[in-house]
Design an enzyme around this catalytic site. Structure first.
Site, mmCIF file in Angstrom:
data_model
loop_
_atom_site.group_PDB
_atom_site.id
_atom_site.type_symbol
_atom_site.label_atom_id
_atom_site.label_comp_id
_atom_site.label_asym_id
_atom_site.label_seq_id
_atom_site.Cartn_x
_atom_site.Cartn_y
_atom_site.Cartn_z
ATOM 1 N N SER A 167 12.769 -1.705 -5.109
ATOM 2 C CA SER A 167 12.456 -2.458 -3.996
ATOM 3 C C SER A 167 12.977 -3.556 -3.776
ATOM 4 C CB SER A 167 10.820 -2.236 -3.834
ATOM 5 O OG SER A 167 10.306 -3.270 -3.041
ATOM 6 N N HIS A 225 15.113 0.194 -1.425
ATOM 7 C CA HIS A 225 13.855 0.356 -0.774
ATOM 8 C C HIS A 225 13.358 -0.749 -0.060
ATOM 9 C CE1 HIS A 225 9.636 2.303 -0.618
ATOM 10 N NE2 HIS A 225 9.404 0.934 -0.642
ATOM 11 N N ASP A 244 10.759 -2.888 2.364
ATOM 12 C CA ASP A 244 9.238 -2.844 2.534
ATOM 13 C C ASP A 244 9.318 -3.678 3.752
ATOM 14 O OD1 ASP A 244 8.253 -1.517 0.340
ATOM 15 O OD2 ASP A 244 8.927 -2.941 -0.731
ATOM 16 N N MET A 263 6.639 -5.218 6.584
ATOM 17 C CA MET A 263 5.150 -5.270 6.765
ATOM 18 C C MET A 263 4.768 -6.128 7.879
ATOM 19 S SD MET A 263 4.144 -5.993 2.621
ATOM 20 C CE MET A 263 4.884 -5.058 1.438
ATOM 21 N N HIS A 278 10.343 1.508 4.349
ATOM 22 C CA HIS A 278 8.982 1.750 3.950
ATOM 23 C C HIS A 278 8.339 0.906 4.813
ATOM 24 C CE1 HIS A 278 5.336 1.615 1.353
ATOM 25 N NE2 HIS A 278 4.981 1.997 2.298
ATOM 26 N N MET A 304 5.252 -0.606 6.446
ATOM 27 C CA MET A 304 3.770 -0.640 6.581
ATOM 28 C C MET A 304 3.461 -1.797 7.809
ATOM 29 S SD MET A 304 3.998 -1.325 2.657
ATOM 30 C CE MET A 304 5.507 -1.563 2.529
ATOM 31 N N MET A 334 1.508 6.358 -2.223
ATOM 32 C CA MET A 334 1.295 5.019 -2.856
ATOM 33 C C MET A 334 0.493 5.047 -4.193
ATOM 34 S SD MET A 334 2.834 2.936 -0.910
ATOM 35 C CE MET A 334 2.460 1.347 -1.771
ATOM 36 N N ASP A 360 5.392 4.850 -5.338
ATOM 37 C CA ASP A 360 5.770 3.397 -5.046
ATOM 38 C C ASP A 360 4.419 2.585 -5.269
ATOM 39 O OD1 ASP A 360 6.490 0.900 -3.890
ATOM 40 O OD2 ASP A 360 6.556 1.742 -1.810
HETATM 41 O O1 LIG Z 1 5.569 -0.884 -0.873
HETATM 42 C C1 LIG Z 1 5.409 -1.531 -1.632
HETATM 43 C C2 LIG Z 1 4.073 -2.687 -1.793
HETATM 44 O O2 LIG Z 1 3.373 -2.391 -0.867
HETATM 45 C C3 LIG Z 1 6.384 -1.831 -2.973
HETATM 46 O O3 LIG Z 1 7.548 -1.108 -2.416
HETATM 47 C C4 LIG Z 1 6.393 -2.880 -3.803
HETATM 48 O O4 LIG Z 1 7.367 -3.734 -3.299
HETATM 49 C C5 LIG Z 1 6.854 -2.288 -5.249
HETATM 50 O O5 LIG Z 1 6.946 -3.102 -6.035
HETATM 51 P P1 LIG Z 1 6.560 -3.004 -7.663
HETATM 52 O O6 LIG Z 1 4.831 -2.429 -7.634
HETATM 53 O O7 LIG Z 1 7.510 -1.800 -8.129
HETATM 54 O O8 LIG Z 1 6.838 -4.522 -8.145
HETATM 55 FE FE LIG Z 2 7.136 0.268 -0.728
#
Ligand SMILES: O=C(CO)[C@@H](O)[C@H](O)COP(=O)(O)O
Ligand SMILES: [Fe+2]
Length: 219
Positions: free
Chosen positions: A8, A31, A33, A35, A64, A66, A135, A173
């Site tokens: 990520s 990956h 994210d 949001m 991903h 969100m 998750m 994740d």
């Molecule tokens: O989707 C998410 C958080 O919502 C993840 O993708 C985090 O970004 C993963 O980060 P780490 O927990 O591995 O530091």
């Molecule tokens: Fe994620």
């Protein structure tokens, strides 16, 4: 397909995103994210930034989402070139229609579940999707602790996928690291998102190799 590592980029240095993506060129995916501060209490990046990432990423992009209203927004990420687009079951109004639309755009369709969302009501969707994202933290932020309580859910999901005879990947994740990846793999996950574990390491490639090795030995 075997074990896949999807670092990520959430905790990477966005001022040098091209360089940060090069650091993970030995991974299977990048990956990303997305949001929106509605579905989760955090705001990250949107389609224009993903389009820039797509131009320079050495590996396919695993989005991903969100966000609220993925039915409206998700297809644009696939159209832009993301090879995997995952939306949340809790946010989608018509998940089957959306998954079909993503597949039509040549993307893999992923369905994500928050920690408190049971997987059972969604198992009938297995023929419509390419990946289930379990998750292992509450979505919204990187760097949180892995939720051990998700292991039975991963196990039940693996059993259901096995029983279905379908090739649906199981992604985990949140809090995935050298300390937790073996348990995830043993429980049946095969795609591993790791943010702080990879970007916090001096040598991202070595961290990816170590995670891959640990997961492969455990499954
Ligand atoms: O989707 C998410 C958080 O919502 C993840 O993708 C985090 O970004 C993963 O980060 P780490 O927990 O591995 O530091
Ligand atoms: Fe994620």
């Amino acid at each position: 397909m075997g074990i896949q590592i999807s670092p990520s980029i959430l905790n990477s240095d966005f001022s040098r995103i091209g360089h940060e993506l090069e650091r993970i060129s030995s991974a299977d995916w990048a990956h990303v994210d997305v949001m929106d501060n509605h579905f989760v209490p955090n705001l990250t990046l949107g389609l224009p930034v993903v389009e820039s990432i797509l131009k320079v990423s050495p590996v396919p992009v695993d989005c991903h989402l969100m966000i609220e209203d993925p039915d409206r927004w998700a297809p644009a990420f696939a159209e832009a070139g993301a090879k995997s687009v995952t939306f949340h079951a809790e946010a989608a109004a018509a998940p089957i229609r959306l998954a079909r639309e993503l597949r039509k755009q040549d993307a893999r369709a992923g369905l994500a579940l928050k920690p408190t969302t049971a997987v059972e009501p969604y198992l009938e969707l297995l023929p419509e999707i390419d990946m289930l994202l379990i998750m292992t933290v509450e979505p919204g932020f990187g760097g949180q602790s892995f939720l051990e309580s998700m292991l039975p859910k991963i196990r039940r999901t693996r059993q259901a996928v096995k029983d279905s005879g379908l090739d649906v990947w199981i992604q985990v994740d949140g809090g995935v690291s050298v300390k937790t990846i073996e348990r995830c793999a043993e429980a049946g996950a095969d795609v591993f998102v790791a943010g702080s574990a990879v970007y916090g390491a001096q040598d991202a490639a070595a961290s990816i190799a170590e995670l891959r090795e640990l997961a492969a030995q455990a499954c």
